[in-house]
Scaffold this active site. Structure first.
Site, PDB file in Angstrom:
ATOM      1  N   ALA A  16       0.806  -1.224   0.000  1.00  0.00           N
ATOM      2  CA  ALA A  16       0.000   0.000   0.000  1.00  0.00           C
ATOM      3  C   ALA A  16       0.840   1.276   0.000  1.00  0.00           C
ATOM      4  CB  ALA A  16      -0.938  -0.007   1.194  1.00  0.00           C
TER       5      ALA A  16
ATOM      6  N   GLN B  98      -6.907  -0.889   5.948  1.00  0.00           N
ATOM      7  CA  GLN B  98      -7.425  -1.464   7.206  1.00  0.00           C
ATOM      8  C   GLN B  98      -8.908  -1.781   7.138  1.00  0.00           C
ATOM      9  OE1 GLN B  98      -5.454  -2.475   9.504  1.00  0.00           O
ATOM     10  NE2 GLN B  98      -3.576  -1.304   9.208  1.00  0.00           N
TER      11      GLN B  98
ATOM     12  N   SER C  27      -3.291  -3.740   0.737  1.00  0.00           N
ATOM     13  CA  SER C  27      -2.010  -4.371   1.042  1.00  0.00           C
ATOM     14  C   SER C  27      -2.214  -5.835   1.436  1.00  0.00           C
ATOM     15  CB  SER C  27      -1.373  -3.604   2.207  1.00  0.00           C
ATOM     16  OG  SER C  27      -0.233  -4.276   2.664  1.00  0.00           O
TER      17      SER C  27
ATOM     18  N   THR D 230       9.926  -6.732 -13.149  1.00  0.00           N
ATOM     19  CA  THR D 230       9.437  -8.116 -13.246  1.00  0.00           C
ATOM     20  C   THR D 230       8.467  -8.421 -12.110  1.00  0.00           C
ATOM     21  OG1 THR D 230      11.533  -8.696 -14.247  1.00  0.00           O
ATOM     22  CG2 THR D 230      10.192 -10.524 -13.413  1.00  0.00           C
TER      23      THR D 230
ATOM     24  N   CYS E 288       4.636   1.793  11.138  1.00  0.00           N
ATOM     25  CA  CYS E 288       5.534   2.621  10.325  1.00  0.00           C
ATOM     26  C   CYS E 288       6.023   3.844  11.089  1.00  0.00           C
ATOM     27  CB  CYS E 288       4.837   3.067   9.045  1.00  0.00           C
ATOM     28  SG  CYS E 288       4.132   1.710   8.143  1.00  0.00           S
TER      29      CYS E 288
HETATM   30  N1  PMP Z   1      -2.056   2.572   4.884  1.00  0.00           N
HETATM   31  C1  PMP Z   1      -2.470   2.122   6.075  1.00  0.00           C
HETATM   32  C2  PMP Z   1      -3.761   2.631   6.644  1.00  0.00           C
HETATM   33  C3  PMP Z   1      -1.701   1.207   6.783  1.00  0.00           C
HETATM   34  O1  PMP Z   1      -2.112   0.758   7.965  1.00  0.00           O
HETATM   35  C4  PMP Z   1      -0.477   0.752   6.216  1.00  0.00           C
HETATM   36  C5  PMP Z   1       0.410  -0.216   6.969  1.00  0.00           C
HETATM   37  N2  PMP Z   1       0.787   0.222   8.247  1.00  0.00           N
HETATM   38  C6  PMP Z   1      -0.102   1.249   4.958  1.00  0.00           C
HETATM   39  C7  PMP Z   1      -0.921   2.153   4.326  1.00  0.00           C
HETATM   40  C8  PMP Z   1       1.168   0.792   4.299  1.00  0.00           C
HETATM   41  O2  PMP Z   1       1.013  -0.512   3.825  1.00  0.00           O
HETATM   42  P1  PMP Z   1       2.276  -1.405   3.361  1.00  0.00           P
HETATM   43  O3  PMP Z   1       2.852  -1.975   4.606  1.00  0.00           O
HETATM   44  O4  PMP Z   1       1.669  -2.445   2.473  1.00  0.00           O
HETATM   45  O5  PMP Z   1       3.196  -0.527   2.626  1.00  0.00           O
END
Ligand code: PMP
Length: 388
Positions: free
Chosen positions: A73, A184, A204, A242, A330
């Site tokens: 995502a 989510q 994701s 790829t 993150c």
């Molecule tokens: N958007 C939201 C709302 C998420 O919770 C997350 C993951 N923490 C992401 C985007 C990013 O997703 P990914 O780990 O697949 O990069």
């Protein structure tokens, strides 16, 4: 994770579904030719991608041509937001974008970067339930607004945004593209891409028991994006490189399972969440931040111990074998108060002490009892520290 630990961090990542693991391993072992190669083995790999695209499209009720396969995502959100910006920048037009104050970093930091490059951005506040108001989205629209990007379900406190209402309102502004970070929400709450007028939608794999490193950007035909990367002609040249065939096939399986089981999962999760909340809401000084159902998602419970640092509580729980998290995975290593909780509560103590418990529909009653018991013991311990 040790066998004695209980995992309540499903918003950060989920254990892959056994069928997904099996499928990924099989495809990885057997289908290793490059899908772009013109020989038969390449064609076989290409066919697997084609079928996976169809499975995802059917589950989301869109066309297979609308499915752009990505690495997750973060990449989907970047392609969507920078892709729109670059398309309008190329035309030399002024650009304005609207997002909420509670977006995930992979949206928020994109628009912050674009702001530095001269693009105008409106950050919409949220109410006490963590939700943006559709009338405020409309009031923020300017003649040169090109994008509204609002997440479906907030990953920290679980607010479900009024995506259908925003989408309805945006039908009156056909030049505005509507992007939804659906990470989510998928598999937890109902999603209606066509009915809600969503033009771009990110998901994701690893949040829905699929593989890591696989995601989707749904891009409706009317949306023009400029690529961020250049290379081969894969994915309509919007995502060259790829393809990760095993994970794409695993992702398709996970998306199908997530959508098929959504309603049953929702009911189960609502009951589990209710059980945990009934107990936690008695444990002063703990405060519950997540909005109640129907405004809050059924799998996310966010609480705070005002005055305590989230990390301290998370580590204390880990010592008791309970795995929860602070803010989004993150951002959790930043050790800063949560931007999202601050936007919702306007309370810096609450924002600095947020703890997220994210559930799976298969959590057992015994597991939840252990979770609640651990919170109880920890609350008592914290209270005795305060009283000393
Ligand atoms: N958007 C939201 C709302 C998420 O919770 C997350 C993951 N923490 C992401 C985007 C990013 O997703 P990914 O780990 O697949 O990069």
């Amino acid at each position: 994770m040790s066998a004695t630990q209980l995992y309540f961090d499903h918003c950060a990542s989920t254990p892959p579904h056994p069928d997904v693991i099996r499928t990924v391993a099989e495809v990885m072992g057997q289908v290793y030719a490059n899908p772009s190669s013109i020989h038969g083995a390449g064609g076989q790999a290409e066919q697997l991608i084609r079928r996976s695209r169809e499975v995802v499209a059917r589950a989301l009720e869109v066309e297979p041509e609308d499915i752009l396969l990505t690495s997750g995502a973060t990449e989907s959100n970047n392609i969507a937001i920078f892709g729109i910006a670059k398309a309008y920048q190329a035309a030399g037009k002024p650009i304005h974008m609207i997002v909420s104050e509670v977006e995930h970093a992979s949206v928020y930091k994109c628009v912050q970067q674009l702001e530095q490059e001269g693009i105008e951005v409106t950050y919409l506040p949220v109410d006490e339930n963590g939700r943006v108001r559709p009338d405020e989205v409309e009031a923020a629209i300017r003649p040169h607004t090109v994008l509204v990007s609002i997440m479906h379900v907030n990953n920290e406190m679980g607010a479900i945004q009024p995506i259908g209402e925003i989408g309805d309102m945006l039908r009156r502004y056909p030049k505005v593209t509507f992007h939804v970070d659906g990470v989510q929400g998928l598999g937890k709450v109902p999603v209606r891409l066509a009915e809600w007028g969503i033009d771009l939608y990110s998901l994701s794999g690893h949040k829905i028991q699929g593989p890591r490193g696989a995601g989707v950007l749904v891009k409706r035909k009317q949306v023009a994006l400029k690529p961020l990367m250049y290379g081969g002609s894969q994915e309509g040249e919007l995502r060259p490189g790829t393809e990760n065939v095993p994970c794409i096939v695993g992702l398709a399986k996970a998306v199908r399972l997530a959508v098929e089981g959504q309603s049953e999962r929702y009911d189960k999760l609502v009951r589990l969440r209710q059980f945990v909340l009934e107990h936690l809401s008695q444990m002063k000084p703990l405060v519950v931040n997540s909005p109640a159902v129907p405004y809050g998602a059924p799998h996310i419970i966010n609480v705070s111990y005002p005055g305590m640092k989230s990390e301290v509580v998370v580590h204390a729980l880990e010592q008791r074998g309970i795995i929860v998290s602070t803010q989004s995975a993150c951002s959790s290593k930043l050790h800063k108060p949560s931007r999202v909780l601050l936007a919702m509560t306007h309370d810096s103590q609450v924002a600095a002490s947020g703890i997220r418990i994210s559930l799976d529909a298969n959590c057992s009653e015994d597991e939840l009892k252990r979770l609640v018991q651990s919170f109880k013991q920890m609350t008592e311990q914290l209270q005795s520290l305060v009283q000393r």
